[in-house]
Design an enzyme around this catalytic site. Sequence first.
Site, PDB file in Angstrom:
ATOM      1  N   PHE A  62      53.512  28.256 126.802  1.00  0.00           N
ATOM      2  CA  PHE A  62      51.840  27.482 125.720  1.00  0.00           C
ATOM      3  C   PHE A  62      51.076  27.954 124.920  1.00  0.00           C
ATOM      4  CE2 PHE A  62      52.566  24.696 130.296  1.00  0.00           C
ATOM      5  CZ  PHE A  62      53.541  24.488 129.652  1.00  0.00           C
ATOM      6  N   ASN A  93      51.839  36.518 125.845  1.00  0.00           N
ATOM      7  CA  ASN A  93      52.243  36.695 124.180  1.00  0.00           C
ATOM      8  C   ASN A  93      50.958  35.792 124.112  1.00  0.00           C
ATOM      9  OD1 ASN A  93      54.246  34.366 124.011  1.00  0.00           O
ATOM     10  ND2 ASN A  93      55.038  35.144 122.569  1.00  0.00           N
ATOM     11  N   ASP A 150      56.888  39.858 127.347  1.00  0.00           N
ATOM     12  CA  ASP A 150      58.424  39.249 126.583  1.00  0.00           C
ATOM     13  C   ASP A 150      58.311  38.341 125.143  1.00  0.00           C
ATOM     14  OD1 ASP A 150      60.678  36.586 126.253  1.00  0.00           O
ATOM     15  OD2 ASP A 150      58.665  35.308 126.143  1.00  0.00           O
ATOM     16  N   HIS A 230      66.421  35.738 129.735  1.00  0.00           N
ATOM     17  CA  HIS A 230      67.078  34.030 128.773  1.00  0.00           C
ATOM     18  C   HIS A 230      68.506  35.596 128.152  1.00  0.00           C
ATOM     19  CE1 HIS A 230      65.534  36.585 126.038  1.00  0.00           C
ATOM     20  NE2 HIS A 230      63.616  35.757 125.977  1.00  0.00           N
ATOM     21  N   ASN A 276      65.866  33.832 119.635  1.00  0.00           N
ATOM     22  CA  ASN A 276      65.723  34.857 119.986  1.00  0.00           C
ATOM     23  C   ASN A 276      65.583  35.021 121.319  1.00  0.00           C
ATOM     24  OD1 ASN A 276      65.299  36.310 117.681  1.00  0.00           O
ATOM     25  ND2 ASN A 276      63.224  36.894 117.977  1.00  0.00           N
ATOM     26  N   ASP A 303      62.377  28.981 127.709  1.00  0.00           N
ATOM     27  CA  ASP A 303      61.957  29.564 127.019  1.00  0.00           C
ATOM     28  C   ASP A 303      61.164  28.162 125.467  1.00  0.00           C
ATOM     29  OD1 ASP A 303      60.790  31.823 125.287  1.00  0.00           O
ATOM     30  OD2 ASP A 303      63.085  32.311 124.838  1.00  0.00           O
ATOM     31  N   HIS A 307      56.723  25.600 118.280  1.00  0.00           N
ATOM     32  CA  HIS A 307      57.129  25.877 116.236  1.00  0.00           C
ATOM     33  C   HIS A 307      55.994  24.395 115.634  1.00  0.00           C
ATOM     34  CE1 HIS A 307      56.950  30.378 117.189  1.00  0.00           C
ATOM     35  NE2 HIS A 307      58.599  30.325 117.267  1.00  0.00           N
TER      36      HIS A 307
END
EC number: 3.5.2.3
Length: 421
Positions: A62, A93, A150, A230, A276, A303, A307
Amino acid sequence: MKLIKNGRVIDPKSQFDAMADVLIDGQKIIAIGQDLSQKGADIIDATGKIVAPGLIDMHVHFREPGQTHKEDIHTGSLAAARGGFTTVVMMANTTPTVSTVETLIEVLSTAAHENIHVKSVATITDKFDGQTLTDFEALLKAGAVGFSDDGIPFADAGQVRKAMQKAVAFDTFLALHEEDPQLTGVLGINDGAVAHHCGVTGAPTVSEYSMVARDAMLALDTGARVHFQHLSAGESVDVVRFAKSLGAQVTSEVTPQHFSITEEAILTHGTNAKLNPPLRRAADIAKLIVGLQDGTIDVIATDHAPHTHAEKDQEIIKAPSGMTGLETSLSLGLTHLVAPGHLSLMALLEKMTSNPAQVLRLDAGYLAENGPADFVIFDADAVRNITDDFASKSSNSPFVGEQLQGVIAYTICDGEIVYQG
């Protein structure tokens, strides 16, 4: 009170599947049965629709704090509700990373204002340095549901082992992103014909399954609960299956994109298909599906990685990896798993409700009297066109323009309607 009438009620935890009504009072389910009535209750007509536990996504980004031009907790929560999710777990992250109690409290305080359940992991290592373990005890007390670096795989096996031992000591779990940077070229593209067509060396499957193998054996050695994020490579499924057969406490997830499309999507959808780990080959998808069928893969998680257009509108080497996924997840499962007969509807929902709840040890993901009043109500057969009109701030999805099965009518969290289609 609310009364959901005439729906096909499916509860994966109890394997209940029948036409039934559900009576809700406040945040709890009061009754599930035939021909229920309640004077003064608000009626929700679920005729022709599935009534299931609210979906749970244990892997979302988020972007708050620090990257809110891509997404924030509020817009991410709106996207989740629109996708049928009533519980999500944010990755750490962010900028700064969720490595301290102070940052975690800030994130969870913001999340508490949303009308779905928004939880967070904390980082395994301080600022993703791969060496300095964070204060697991303090972060758990502050509300972390687990730990993950992650996006940054562990190069140091010794530190992974120490982290697992610490996870055992505090009865928590680690979620691991497995891609050995020493074995990869350009991240986000499978190392194969498509990467070579693009003039680059990509990320081979061995970069994933070699790390899965290492950490699965460390999990066996330490007794730690480890969740592999994933999975994309067929060999990774084989490794996880083997580790489970030995008694390792490992679980794993797959994203809808990884079981739906191959590396060829790079050629038609460009950077929106750069992920990824990368999209792989049809042979990998076949093994992922077998892993879902036999229980090797426990969880479907999105996941969700938004962007901006500007970030994605770059040459393939420079563009970031990731796609927005919350608003297409259920439809991709219905279209690519249930419709072809790979999974039953019950099995699909199990991977999206009761199983992630079990990994996270949450009181969620099931329908029962006195249980939480979290639901998704959807038409499993209706077809919709995917447009870029997402609730998310971003629309970086290779599925825009596709026709997919499944239309969500209602998402209900704590007994309140948080999305109505």
